[in-house]
Design a protein around this motif. Sequence first.
Motif, PDB file in Angstrom:
ATOM      1  N   ALA A  42       0.828  -1.206   0.000  1.00  0.00           N
ATOM      2  CA  ALA A  42       0.000   0.000   0.000  1.00  0.00           C
ATOM      3  C   ALA A  42       0.862   1.256   0.000  1.00  0.00           C
ATOM      4  O   ALA A  42       0.550   2.235  -0.687  1.00  0.00           O
ATOM      5  N   ALA A  43       1.950   1.243   0.769  1.00  0.00           N
ATOM      6  CA  ALA A  43       2.863   2.386   0.798  1.00  0.00           C
ATOM      7  C   ALA A  43       3.518   2.580  -0.570  1.00  0.00           C
ATOM      8  O   ALA A  43       3.670   3.707  -1.038  1.00  0.00           O
ATOM      9  N   ARG A  44       3.879   1.470  -1.205  1.00  0.00           N
ATOM     10  CA  ARG A  44       4.478   1.550  -2.542  1.00  0.00           C
ATOM     11  C   ARG A  44       3.499   2.165  -3.537  1.00  0.00           C
ATOM     12  O   ARG A  44       3.859   3.080  -4.293  1.00  0.00           O
ATOM     13  N   ASN A  45       2.265   1.681  -3.551  1.00  0.00           N
ATOM     14  CA  ASN A  45       1.272   2.203  -4.483  1.00  0.00           C
ATOM     15  C   ASN A  45       1.008   3.683  -4.233  1.00  0.00           C
ATOM     16  O   ASN A  45       0.845   4.469  -5.177  1.00  0.00           O
ATOM     17  N   ALA A  46       0.972   4.069  -2.963  1.00  0.00           N
ATOM     18  CA  ALA A  46       0.695   5.461  -2.615  1.00  0.00           C
ATOM     19  C   ALA A  46       1.822   6.383  -3.058  1.00  0.00           C
ATOM     20  O   ALA A  46       1.576   7.461  -3.618  1.00  0.00           O
ATOM     21  N   ILE A  47       3.076   5.984  -2.843  1.00  0.00           N
ATOM     22  CA  ILE A  47       4.180   6.881  -3.198  1.00  0.00           C
ATOM     23  C   ILE A  47       4.359   6.956  -4.708  1.00  0.00           C
ATOM     24  O   ILE A  47       4.762   7.988  -5.254  1.00  0.00           O
ATOM     25  N   GLU A  48       4.013   5.888  -5.429  1.00  0.00           N
ATOM     26  CA  GLU A  48       4.051   5.954  -6.891  1.00  0.00           C
ATOM     27  C   GLU A  48       2.940   6.874  -7.397  1.00  0.00           C
ATOM     28  O   GLU A  48       3.142   7.633  -8.349  1.00  0.00           O
ATOM     29  N   GLU A  49       1.769   6.821  -6.766  1.00  0.00           N
ATOM     30  CA  GLU A  49       0.676   7.728  -7.129  1.00  0.00           C
ATOM     31  C   GLU A  49       1.054   9.169  -6.819  1.00  0.00           C
ATOM     32  O   GLU A  49       0.763  10.089  -7.600  1.00  0.00           O
ATOM     33  N   LEU A  50       1.719   9.379  -5.687  1.00  0.00           N
ATOM     34  CA  LEU A  50       2.176  10.722  -5.314  1.00  0.00           C
ATOM     35  C   LEU A  50       3.150  11.261  -6.354  1.00  0.00           C
ATOM     36  O   LEU A  50       3.032  12.417  -6.792  1.00  0.00           O
ATOM     37  N   GLU A  51       4.097  10.442  -6.776  1.00  0.00           N
ATOM     38  CA  GLU A  51       5.085  10.878  -7.766  1.00  0.00           C
ATOM     39  C   GLU A  51       4.413  11.224  -9.096  1.00  0.00           C
ATOM     40  O   GLU A  51       4.756  12.216  -9.738  1.00  0.00           O
ATOM     41  N   GLU A  52       3.456  10.407  -9.507  1.00  0.00           N
ATOM     42  CA  GLU A  52       2.748  10.687 -10.758  1.00  0.00           C
ATOM     43  C   GLU A  52       1.929  11.972 -10.651  1.00  0.00           C
ATOM     44  O   GLU A  52       1.881  12.778 -11.591  1.00  0.00           O
ATOM     45  N   THR A  53       1.299  12.208  -9.506  1.00  0.00           N
ATOM     46  CA  THR A  53       0.526  13.436  -9.308  1.00  0.00           C
ATOM     47  C   THR A  53       1.444  14.652  -9.303  1.00  0.00           C
ATOM     48  O   THR A  53       1.098  15.700  -9.849  1.00  0.00           O
ATOM     49  N   ALA A  54       2.616  14.515  -8.704  1.00  0.00           N
ATOM     50  CA  ALA A  54       3.595  15.610  -8.720  1.00  0.00           C
ATOM     51  C   ALA A  54       4.021  15.914 -10.155  1.00  0.00           C
ATOM     52  O   ALA A  54       4.174  17.085 -10.539  1.00  0.00           O
ATOM     53  N   ARG A  55       4.200  14.870 -10.960  1.00  0.00           N
ATOM     54  CA  ARG A  55       4.583  15.063 -12.366  1.00  0.00           C
ATOM     55  C   ARG A  55       3.479  15.826 -13.106  1.00  0.00           C
ATOM     56  O   ARG A  55       3.749  16.770 -13.861  1.00  0.00           O
ATOM     57  N   LEU A  56       2.214  15.426 -12.888  1.00  0.00           N
ATOM     58  CA  LEU A  56       1.094  16.115 -13.524  1.00  0.00           C
ATOM     59  C   LEU A  56       1.016  17.572 -13.061  1.00  0.00           C
ATOM     60  O   LEU A  56       0.783  18.486 -13.866  1.00  0.00           O
ATOM     61  N   PHE A  57       1.212  17.787 -11.771  1.00  0.00           N
ATOM     62  CA  PHE A  57       1.151  19.135 -11.205  1.00  0.00           C
ATOM     63  C   PHE A  57       2.195  20.046 -11.846  1.00  0.00           C
ATOM     64  O   PHE A  57       1.903  21.206 -12.197  1.00  0.00           O
ATOM     65  N   LEU A  58       3.408  19.524 -12.040  1.00  0.00           N
ATOM     66  CA  LEU A  58       4.464  20.323 -12.668  1.00  0.00           C
ATOM     67  C   LEU A  58       4.147  20.592 -14.138  1.00  0.00           C
ATOM     68  O   LEU A  58       4.403  21.691 -14.651  1.00  0.00           O
ATOM     69  N   MET A  59       3.572  19.618 -14.814  1.00  0.00           N
ATOM     70  CA  MET A  59       3.188  19.795 -16.215  1.00  0.00           C
ATOM     71  C   MET A  59       2.109  20.866 -16.366  1.00  0.00           C
ATOM     72  O   MET A  59       2.029  21.552 -17.393  1.00  0.00           O
ATOM     73  N   LEU A  60       1.278  21.010 -15.331  1.00  0.00           N
ATOM     74  CA  LEU A  60       0.152  21.936 -15.380  1.00  0.00           C
ATOM     75  C   LEU A  60       0.499  23.346 -14.906  1.00  0.00           C
ATOM     76  O   LEU A  60      -0.362  24.229 -14.913  1.00  0.00           O
ATOM     77  N   GLN A  61       1.744  23.545 -14.478  1.00  0.00           N
ATOM     78  CA  GLN A  61       2.150  24.875 -14.033  1.00  0.00           C
ATOM     79  C   GLN A  61       1.952  25.885 -15.169  1.00  0.00           C
ATOM     80  O   GLN A  61       2.321  25.645 -16.313  1.00  0.00           O
ATOM     81  N   GLY A  62       1.343  27.027 -14.838  1.00  0.00           N
ATOM     82  CA  GLY A  62       1.080  28.036 -15.855  1.00  0.00           C
ATOM     83  C   GLY A  62      -0.276  27.867 -16.517  1.00  0.00           C
ATOM     84  O   GLY A  62      -0.673  28.690 -17.352  1.00  0.00           O
ATOM     85  N   HIS A  63      -0.987  26.784 -16.183  1.00  0.00           N
ATOM     86  CA  HIS A  63      -2.316  26.536 -16.736  1.00  0.00           C
ATOM     87  C   HIS A  63      -3.354  26.619 -15.620  1.00  0.00           C
ATOM     88  O   HIS A  63      -3.058  26.375 -14.458  1.00  0.00           O
ATOM     89  N   SER A  64      -4.582  26.934 -15.994  1.00  0.00           N
ATOM     90  CA  SER A  64      -5.671  26.879 -15.025  1.00  0.00           C
ATOM     91  C   SER A  64      -6.009  25.416 -14.771  1.00  0.00           C
ATOM     92  O   SER A  64      -6.127  24.636 -15.719  1.00  0.00           O
ATOM     93  N   ILE A  65      -6.141  25.052 -13.494  1.00  0.00           N
ATOM     94  CA  ILE A  65      -6.377  23.654 -13.135  1.00  0.00           C
ATOM     95  C   ILE A  65      -7.791  23.483 -12.588  1.00  0.00           C
ATOM     96  O   ILE A  65      -8.220  24.234 -11.707  1.00  0.00           O
ATOM     97  N   ASN A  66      -8.492  22.493 -13.110  1.00  0.00           N
ATOM     98  CA  ASN A  66      -9.780  22.112 -12.533  1.00  0.00           C
ATOM     99  C   ASN A  66      -9.519  21.044 -11.476  1.00  0.00           C
ATOM    100  O   ASN A  66      -9.243  19.894 -11.806  1.00  0.00           O
ATOM    101  N   THR A  67      -9.569  21.436 -10.224  1.00  0.00           N
ATOM    102  CA  THR A  67      -9.420  20.452  -9.150  1.00  0.00           C
ATOM    103  C   THR A  67     -10.783  19.824  -8.868  1.00  0.00           C
ATOM    104  O   THR A  67     -11.820  20.328  -9.315  1.00  0.00           O
ATOM    105  N   LEU A  68     -10.779  18.719  -8.144  1.00  0.00           N
ATOM    106  CA  LEU A  68     -12.041  18.089  -7.774  1.00  0.00           C
ATOM    107  C   LEU A  68     -12.846  19.026  -6.884  1.00  0.00           C
ATOM    108  O   LEU A  68     -12.293  19.720  -6.027  1.00  0.00           O
ATOM    109  N   SER A  69     -14.150  19.050  -7.104  1.00  0.00           N
ATOM    110  CA  SER A  69     -15.016  19.920  -6.320  1.00  0.00           C
ATOM    111  C   SER A  69     -15.252  19.322  -4.938  1.00  0.00           C
ATOM    112  O   SER A  69     -14.966  18.146  -4.691  1.00  0.00           O
ATOM    113  N   GLU A  70     -15.798  20.114  -4.044  1.00  0.00           N
ATOM    114  CA  GLU A  70     -16.092  19.624  -2.698  1.00  0.00           C
ATOM    115  C   GLU A  70     -17.103  18.482  -2.750  1.00  0.00           C
ATOM    116  O   GLU A  70     -17.002  17.520  -1.991  1.00  0.00           O
ATOM    117  N   ALA A  71     -18.065  18.572  -3.682  1.00  0.00           N
ATOM    118  CA  ALA A  71     -19.051  17.492  -3.828  1.00  0.00           C
ATOM    119  C   ALA A  71     -18.377  16.209  -4.301  1.00  0.00           C
ATOM    120  O   ALA A  71     -18.707  15.105  -3.843  1.00  0.00           O
TER     121      ALA A  71
END
Length: 219
Positions: free
Chosen positions: A177-206
Amino acid sequence: MSHINTHSEENRLREEISEIGRAFRQLGMAPGTSGNISAKCEGGWLMTPTNASLGALDPAEISKLDWEGNLISGKPPTKESFLHRAFYETREEAGGVIHLHSTHASAVSCLAGLDANSCLPPITPYFVMRVGRLPLLPYFRPGDPGMGEAVREYAPDYSAVLLANHGPVVAGKTLEAARNAIEELEETARLFLMLQGHSINTLSEAQLDDLREQFGARW
């Protein structure tokens, strides 16, 4: 029979740590001798040795520490073992802890203006479900025990933290579970860096409420 089963389980964990280390190296997530992996076992914790390449771990040389942090067998443990112990001692359900200097998560940890409550926004449901909020901890020099104390403050409420100008530490109910989580974290960080300078649609509260209700996501 109990002793045999315990010994067998410890050997299985040693092999799993070695396999995960090789996978991280192949994925480019563990350059040089950076990063460390641990797992809770009978009588203490297994931790990767100090100055060890995660891509070339000998299962027999992996450190075993007792509940007080004393070395029982294997080589001396990672100098950052206090990061792992902070999670194990304050987060009872933790069965595995991983700390990496993975490229994208480490890059995010160097950005100015991060939200200290969560360095990464909820841009995918998988990040929300597998990692949850990712608080930013202050910078500490390598080996500073204060780093462990800082993690200890957050560990009861968060399964992952990001060390400023350093990298992530993630705990899971199991090592897998820790392995899957840290790989997901790394992939999300990669996406976040790719999206720098762009407007991001984050998940809504709902949408976050739905993930909390359906999957027990902690956000």
